[in-house]
Design a protein around this motif. Structure first.
Motif, PDB file in Angstrom:
ATOM      1  N   GLN A 178       9.503 -11.016  -0.489  1.00  0.00           N
ATOM      2  CA  GLN A 178       9.680 -10.207   0.709  1.00  0.00           C
ATOM      3  C   GLN A 178       8.454 -10.457   1.590  1.00  0.00           C
ATOM      4  OE1 GLN A 178       9.230  -6.015   0.172  1.00  0.00           O
ATOM      5  NE2 GLN A 178      10.336  -5.502   2.059  1.00  0.00           N
ATOM      6  N   ASN A 188       3.131  -0.851  10.040  1.00  0.00           N
ATOM      7  CA  ASN A 188       4.122  -1.705   9.389  1.00  0.00           C
ATOM      8  C   ASN A 188       5.063  -2.293  10.454  1.00  0.00           C
ATOM      9  OD1 ASN A 188       6.009  -2.880   7.752  1.00  0.00           O
ATOM     10  ND2 ASN A 188       6.186  -1.120   6.354  1.00  0.00           N
ATOM     11  N   GLU A 191       9.942  -4.405  10.277  1.00  0.00           N
ATOM     12  CA  GLU A 191      11.291  -4.275  10.836  1.00  0.00           C
ATOM     13  C   GLU A 191      11.503  -5.094  12.100  1.00  0.00           C
ATOM     14  OE1 GLU A 191      12.928  -0.426  11.105  1.00  0.00           O
ATOM     15  OE2 GLU A 191      13.118  -0.324   8.919  1.00  0.00           O
TER      16      GLU A 191
HETATM   17  C1  LIG Z   1       7.123  -1.903   5.528  1.00  0.00           C
HETATM   18  O1  LIG Z   1       8.487  -1.830   5.880  1.00  0.00           O
HETATM   19  C2  LIG Z   1       9.371  -2.532   5.017  1.00  0.00           C
HETATM   20  C3  LIG Z   1      10.792  -2.470   5.546  1.00  0.00           C
HETATM   21  O2  LIG Z   1      10.867  -1.852   6.745  1.00  0.00           O
HETATM   22  C4  LIG Z   1       9.298  -1.942   3.610  1.00  0.00           C
HETATM   23  O3  LIG Z   1      10.157  -2.635   2.741  1.00  0.00           O
HETATM   24  C5  LIG Z   1       7.875  -2.049   3.117  1.00  0.00           C
HETATM   25  O4  LIG Z   1       7.739  -1.432   1.855  1.00  0.00           O
HETATM   26  C6  LIG Z   1       6.892  -1.398   4.111  1.00  0.00           C
HETATM   27  N1  LIG Z   1       5.557  -1.771   3.644  1.00  0.00           N
HETATM   28  C7  LIG Z   1       4.540  -0.918   3.647  1.00  0.00           C
HETATM   29  C8  LIG Z   1       3.226  -1.407   3.154  1.00  0.00           C
HETATM   30  O5  LIG Z   1       4.686   0.202   4.041  1.00  0.00           O
END
Ligand SMILES: *[C@@H]1O[C@H](CO)[C@@H](O)[C@H](O)[C@H]1NC(C)=O
Ligand SMILES: *[C@@H]1O[C@H](CO)[C@@H](O)[C@H](O)[C@H]1NC(C)=O
Ligand SMILES: *[C@@H]1O[C@H](CO)[C@@H](O)[C@H](O)[C@H]1NC(C)=O
Ligand SMILES: *[C@@H]1O[C@H](CO)[C@@H](O)[C@H](O)[C@H]1NC(C)=O
Ligand SMILES: *[C@@H]1O[C@H](CO)[C@@H](O)[C@H](O)[C@H]1NC(C)=O
Length: 510
Positions: A178, A188, A191
């Motif tokens: 991922q 973050n 998306e």
């Molecule tokens: C950031 O966002 C993605 C999907 O939107 C998620 O899978 C991921 O865990 C998030 N990462 C963090 C570090 O918050």
């Protein structure tokens, strides 16, 4: 599918039935037990691994049977077989021949250790060991996961709009990853990104993830590749600093290219003048004269050395030109082999049989893309003539094309009976090029996406260099079709691993 690795479907079915029976016998027995050290193994691509089954004490090793097979993914395949103390490779799947061994010394310590080498991603799966002494036996299953760590991230910045740039991170590994994006404030941004994946020829997963950002906003953007929740690789873009350095680097690059191109033009003009001054021999392939400099010209040495070094700079369209000039050479070479009438009279005398004995149309001799066909026939049955007919038909020396072979870009016909050196040297020596032919270029063409046919006439196992490079080539090539001709029994390993084995005979004269 169970027969992919075996020569005939009968034999494949028998092996599966035999293993199933053995398994029934073994699972009914309680006297002899097999146990495990561990049930899940992890290893890396290209590495090796030892899978261990431990068994109860045996009286005599000569009465010991050890069978390792892979059950998942389907179909079942035999990986290693020790039958009453003797190795039997007759049913071993082609994918494991030479890569799977039993460590014999460990049998004395009551351990049946399967050593798998040069691991591939596709080796992942469930393996079963069956250990038997006489009629007593037992079995256990272990799981193997082959992974590949993600490679260092390749970063790219592309200007996509007036005030926007697209950041891109690329890496490959296994299993799937991922990609997470964040900025200097740890927001973050995942998306807003867009990831695409494709699988590479080694079954790795290549991931390219892109994020579009404002080009004049000062910030740091990071992409991280996560596998099972753990970060394997991270890269950071410092915006706008990196845009400037990348752009100036790009400009420097463009200037360098322009300078080199100018130099090439200059040199080729000088060369052409000199050549015209000498004698006007052959002007066909002069459109990329630097690629194959004349070996025989003594006077212009200093200039030619320069040109040999500029091989890379000619790369922009060298691939196409090199392929074209090789194509012309091969067509010339094959065009005098057979005429239409000769071809017709030869073809009616042939009888082509499938391995099951069915009579096939002679055009079945041309392999599909990436297919390998092994053509067996007794000495004198006309295999070499058939190979020559294919080549001359491709070179359009015949008016009709019963094989539909003219659609192919390149056809190489190599005589293995006088073979020296590795596969590529053998092919090279079969091309009568007036100029030195670059082996690495030939290699790339054979391995690459060019639709070509390689005919290895009179192949016999036993020439180590040739056998090893051929095995490697058969695995690594992208599309090349391969036709091997041989006498029955002269290439036992290939006969076992190649799916399409055809027989050529002469029709009885009526
Ligand atoms: C950031 O966002 C993605 C999907 O939107 C998620 O899978 C991921 O865990 C998030 N990462 C963090 C570090 O918050
Ligand atoms: C393997 O096959 C060959 C030919 O089919 C046969 O002669 C040989 O006995 C077999 N070997 C074993 C160990 O079964
Ligand atoms: C091994 O691979 C399987 C299938 O990909 C997966 O479900 C399993 O979690 C993996 N096991 C380990 C220990 O990584
Ligand atoms: C991601 O990229 C693909 C191909 O470039 C495109 O078709 C798709 O619409 C994009 N998705 C998003 C959410 O931008
Ligand atoms: C970006 O990272 C550098 C150090 O790596 C730091 O000095 C700078 O303040 C960061 N900028 C932002 C906007 O977070």
């Amino acid at each position: 599918m169970c027969c992919v690795y075996l020569q005939g479907s009968m034999r494949g079915t028998l092996v599966v039935i035999f293993q199933a029976l053995l398994w029934l016998v073994v699972s009914a027995s309680a006297l002899f037990t097999v146990s495990l050290e561990k049930s899940i193994y992890e290893a890396e691509l290209h590495g090796d691994i030892k899978l261990v089954c431990m068994f109860a004490k045996v009286k005599s090793l000569s009465d010991l049977t050890v069978i390792w097979s892979r059950l998942e993914p389907k179909p079942d395949v035999n990986v290693y077989w020790l039958e009453r103390g003797k190795e039997n490779h007759n049913y071993t799947s082609a994918a494991f021949i030479k890569r799977a061994h039993l460590i014999h010394e460990q049998l004395n310590e009551n351990r049946a250790v399967l050593h798998l080498k040069k691991l591939r991603i596709k080796d992942s799966g469930t393996y079963r060991c069956i250990v038997k002494e006489g009629d007593d036996g037992d079995y256990k299953q272990v799981m193997l996961n082959v992974t590949a760590p993600y490679t260092a991230i390749k970063k790219t910045i592309i200007k996509t709009g007036q005030d926007e740039v697209e950041l891109s991170c690329e890496s490959q590994g296994f299993p799937s990853a991922q990609v997470i994006w964040s900025d200097g404030q740890n927001t973050n941004l995942t998306e807003m990104s867009n990831s695409t994946t494709r699988s590479t020829h080694e079954d790795l997963i290549q991931v390219i993830s892109k994020l579009t950002v404002k080009r004049d906003l000062v910030n740091n953007y990071s992409c991280s590749f996560l596998v099972k929740g753990e970060i394997q690789q991270t890269a950071t873009f410092k915006i706008p600093d990196e845009i400037l350095t990348q752009c100036s680097a790009q400009y420097a690059w463009i200037i360098a290219v322009v300078v080199v191109l100018l130099a090439i033009v200059l040199i080729s003009v000088i060369l052409r003048r000199r050549k015209n001054g000498q004698k006007n021999r052959r002007n066909e392939s002069s459109n990329c004269a630097f690629l194959f400099p004349h070996s025989s010209s003594g006077k212009t040495d200093s200039l030619l050395t320069v040109n040999e070094n500029s091989l890379k700079t000619c790369d922009i369209n060298s691939e196409e030109t090199a392929e074209k000039s090789l194509r012309n050479v091969l067509i010339r070479q094959y065009s005098h082999l057979y005429t239409n009438a000769e071809m017709k009279s030869r073809l009616v005398s042939y009888e082509l049989l499938s391995n099951e004995g069915l009579s096939l149309n002679i055009s079945s001799i041309v392999p599909d893309k990436k297919e390998i066909i092994l053509l067996l026939g007794k000495p004198g049955c006309g295999k070499t003539s058939l190979a020559q007919i294919l080549s001359s038909c491709w070179a359009e020396s015949t008016t009709t094309d019963p094989f539909n072979i003219r659609q192919l870009r390149l056809v190489f016909q190599a005589d293995c009976s006088r073979a020296k050196g590795d596969l590529f040297q053998v092919v090279k020596s079969s091309v009568s090029y007036e100029k030195p032919l670059d082996v690495s270029e030939l290699r790339e063409m054979l391995l690459g996406p060019t639709d070509c046919l390689l005919i290895l006439d009179g192949y016999e196992e036993g020439n180590k260099d040739l056998d090893e490079t051929l095995e490697w080539f058969l695995q690594e090539r992208q599309t090349c079709r391969v036709l091997l001709t041989s006498h029955p029994g002269k290439c036992p390993t290939l006969e076992k691993s190649i799916r399409t084995v055809l027989q050529l005979t002469q029709k009885p004269e009526s």
